[in-house]
Design a protein around this motif. Sequence first.
Motif, PDB file in Angstrom:
ATOM      1  N   THR A 194     -12.170  -2.311  -9.380  1.00  0.00           N
ATOM      2  CA  THR A 194     -10.721  -2.406  -9.618  1.00  0.00           C
ATOM      3  C   THR A 194     -10.358  -2.656 -11.071  1.00  0.00           C
ATOM      4  O   THR A 194      -9.171  -2.669 -11.410  1.00  0.00           O
ATOM      5  CB  THR A 194     -10.124  -3.562  -8.800  1.00  0.00           C
ATOM      6  N   ASP A 195     -11.367  -2.912 -11.941  1.00  0.00           N
ATOM      7  CA  ASP A 195     -11.088  -3.247 -13.344  1.00  0.00           C
ATOM      8  C   ASP A 195     -10.203  -4.481 -13.478  1.00  0.00           C
ATOM      9  O   ASP A 195      -9.410  -4.593 -14.413  1.00  0.00           O
ATOM     10  CB  ASP A 195     -10.457  -2.062 -14.084  1.00  0.00           C
ATOM     11  N   TRP A 196     -10.322  -5.393 -12.507  1.00  0.00           N
ATOM     12  CA  TRP A 196      -9.512  -6.626 -12.480  1.00  0.00           C
ATOM     13  C   TRP A 196      -8.021  -6.311 -12.360  1.00  0.00           C
ATOM     14  O   TRP A 196      -7.181  -7.089 -12.839  1.00  0.00           O
ATOM     15  CB  TRP A 196      -9.741  -7.508 -13.711  1.00  0.00           C
ATOM     16  N   GLU A 197      -7.635  -5.211 -11.760  1.00  0.00           N
ATOM     17  CA  GLU A 197      -6.229  -4.833 -11.639  1.00  0.00           C
ATOM     18  C   GLU A 197      -5.795  -4.871 -10.167  1.00  0.00           C
ATOM     19  O   GLU A 197      -6.396  -4.240  -9.307  1.00  0.00           O
ATOM     20  CB  GLU A 197      -5.992  -3.435 -12.210  1.00  0.00           C
ATOM     21  N   ALA A 201      -6.676  -2.546  -6.707  1.00  0.00           N
ATOM     22  CA  ALA A 201      -7.242  -3.192  -5.522  1.00  0.00           C
ATOM     23  C   ALA A 201      -6.444  -2.823  -4.277  1.00  0.00           C
ATOM     24  O   ALA A 201      -7.020  -2.499  -3.225  1.00  0.00           O
ATOM     25  CB  ALA A 201      -7.256  -4.704  -5.718  1.00  0.00           C
ATOM     26  N   ALA A 202      -5.119  -2.855  -4.395  1.00  0.00           N
ATOM     27  CA  ALA A 202      -4.266  -2.536  -3.245  1.00  0.00           C
ATOM     28  C   ALA A 202      -4.477  -1.101  -2.795  1.00  0.00           C
ATOM     29  O   ALA A 202      -4.618  -0.827  -1.590  1.00  0.00           O
ATOM     30  CB  ALA A 202      -2.802  -2.764  -3.611  1.00  0.00           C
ATOM     31  N   SER A 203      -4.509  -0.165  -3.754  1.00  0.00           N
ATOM     32  CA  SER A 203      -4.669   1.245  -3.428  1.00  0.00           C
ATOM     33  C   SER A 203      -6.021   1.513  -2.764  1.00  0.00           C
ATOM     34  O   SER A 203      -6.103   2.227  -1.751  1.00  0.00           O
ATOM     35  CB  SER A 203      -4.525   2.084  -4.690  1.00  0.00           C
ATOM     36  N   MET A 204      -7.076   0.929  -3.324  1.00  0.00           N
ATOM     37  CA  MET A 204      -8.420   1.160  -2.788  1.00  0.00           C
ATOM     38  C   MET A 204      -8.588   0.535  -1.408  1.00  0.00           C
ATOM     39  O   MET A 204      -9.197   1.130  -0.517  1.00  0.00           O
ATOM     40  CB  MET A 204      -9.457   0.608  -3.765  1.00  0.00           C
ATOM     41  N   LEU A 205      -8.052  -0.665  -1.233  1.00  0.00           N
ATOM     42  CA  LEU A 205      -8.154  -1.317   0.067  1.00  0.00           C
ATOM     43  C   LEU A 205      -7.361  -0.550   1.121  1.00  0.00           C
ATOM     44  O   LEU A 205      -7.826  -0.373   2.256  1.00  0.00           O
ATOM     45  CB  LEU A 205      -7.657  -2.763  -0.030  1.00  0.00           C
ATOM     46  N   ALA A 228      -2.719 -11.469  -3.979  1.00  0.00           N
ATOM     47  CA  ALA A 228      -1.408 -11.006  -3.528  1.00  0.00           C
ATOM     48  C   ALA A 228      -1.447  -9.574  -2.990  1.00  0.00           C
ATOM     49  O   ALA A 228      -0.927  -9.302  -1.899  1.00  0.00           O
ATOM     50  CB  ALA A 228      -0.376 -11.146  -4.646  1.00  0.00           C
ATOM     51  N   PRO A 229      -2.058  -8.625  -3.726  1.00  0.00           N
ATOM     52  CA  PRO A 229      -2.099  -7.258  -3.182  1.00  0.00           C
ATOM     53  C   PRO A 229      -2.927  -7.130  -1.910  1.00  0.00           C
ATOM     54  O   PRO A 229      -2.580  -6.343  -1.027  1.00  0.00           O
ATOM     55  CB  PRO A 229      -2.702  -6.432  -4.326  1.00  0.00           C
ATOM     56  N   THR A 230      -3.989  -7.903  -1.794  1.00  0.00           N
ATOM     57  CA  THR A 230      -4.802  -7.856  -0.577  1.00  0.00           C
ATOM     58  C   THR A 230      -4.010  -8.352   0.624  1.00  0.00           C
ATOM     59  O   THR A 230      -4.012  -7.727   1.699  1.00  0.00           O
ATOM     60  CB  THR A 230      -6.081  -8.694  -0.759  1.00  0.00           C
TER      61      THR A 230
END
Length: 340
Positions: A194-197, A201-205, A228-230
């Motif tokens: 995620t490159d710490w972004e 993370a949200a998109s990949m999950l 938060a995005p997770t």
Amino acid sequence: MKLGRVVAGAALLAVVTACGGGTTTGAGSGGGKVGIDHPRADSDFWNSYIKYVPQMAGELKVELMPATNSQNDVAKLVNNVQALIGQGAKVIVMAPQDTGAIANTLQQLENKKIPVVTVDTRPDKGNVFMVVRADNRAYGTKACEFLGEKLGGKGKVVQLQGALSSINGRDRSEAFMECMKSKFPGITVFSEPTDWEGSKAASMLQTRLEQNPDIKGIYMHAGGVHLAPTLQVLKQKGLLVPPSDPKHVFVISNDGIPQEFESIRKGDIDATVSQPADLYAKYALFYAKAAADGKTFKPGPTDHGSTIIQLPNGLEDQLPAPLVTKENVDDQALWGNQVK
């Protein structure tokens, strides 16, 4: 509590020889300005660290220059370091997020005889006076063992990695995968860099859950940017349910921020590894002051519950980072429970 910290800091300066990290005083003794660059301000973890820095500087009587912030950009970090040198910095404290791209700057600082203390990350190349960091491989191993036991050694998990250009991202990823392969071969791992972004993370999950709705575990490398995005994605999927619900997805994180603790209390996530933001600030400045005073250290146990290890390019003080679950989330000794 502040008085206790001041006394502890003074004791460290006086008796380091007794804790395995023996000191000597060299010709460079005499102190001086400490320049510090913060790596980013878009993470709850790093914002907590930033708040601790001036407090610890006051307690340790460190002559701290106004801080710069490189905003997760190594080019800005290089420029900020040059500016700090120009303003008279005698020691530099930094937290390079791209641990491979800072080598030339470290060489320049070495040539100028300006010691460097790095926080949280260990440069791949280039000499440093001290790295103040927890054992990031232990983070990955703890996450693997936690999820492996919760899933009974079977199923699918997602690993939301940090940046693999960072030693932290690599250490956590490699240790997690090695542990899974050796201890829980029945678990399938989907690793997403995620490159710490948080947005990545949200998109990949989201994509992984659409492709594999039977995913039962998530390892977040950084709660400060991933939490938060997770939670948002899990909520959208109807999976943000208590651990007693069969649909519950087990989540373990790294950081130890108050938001993670609250999520553990609610049952939204299950565990985190507490990175000591307060101790990162304290010992980064402690070692910066020691460097300015011409002191040196040796590998061995310290009197603050850590161990100094030898690196190819310097020393690293590996601070303790405990696993936090619902059983100990209210422990007031955890820095995440001390944030006002």
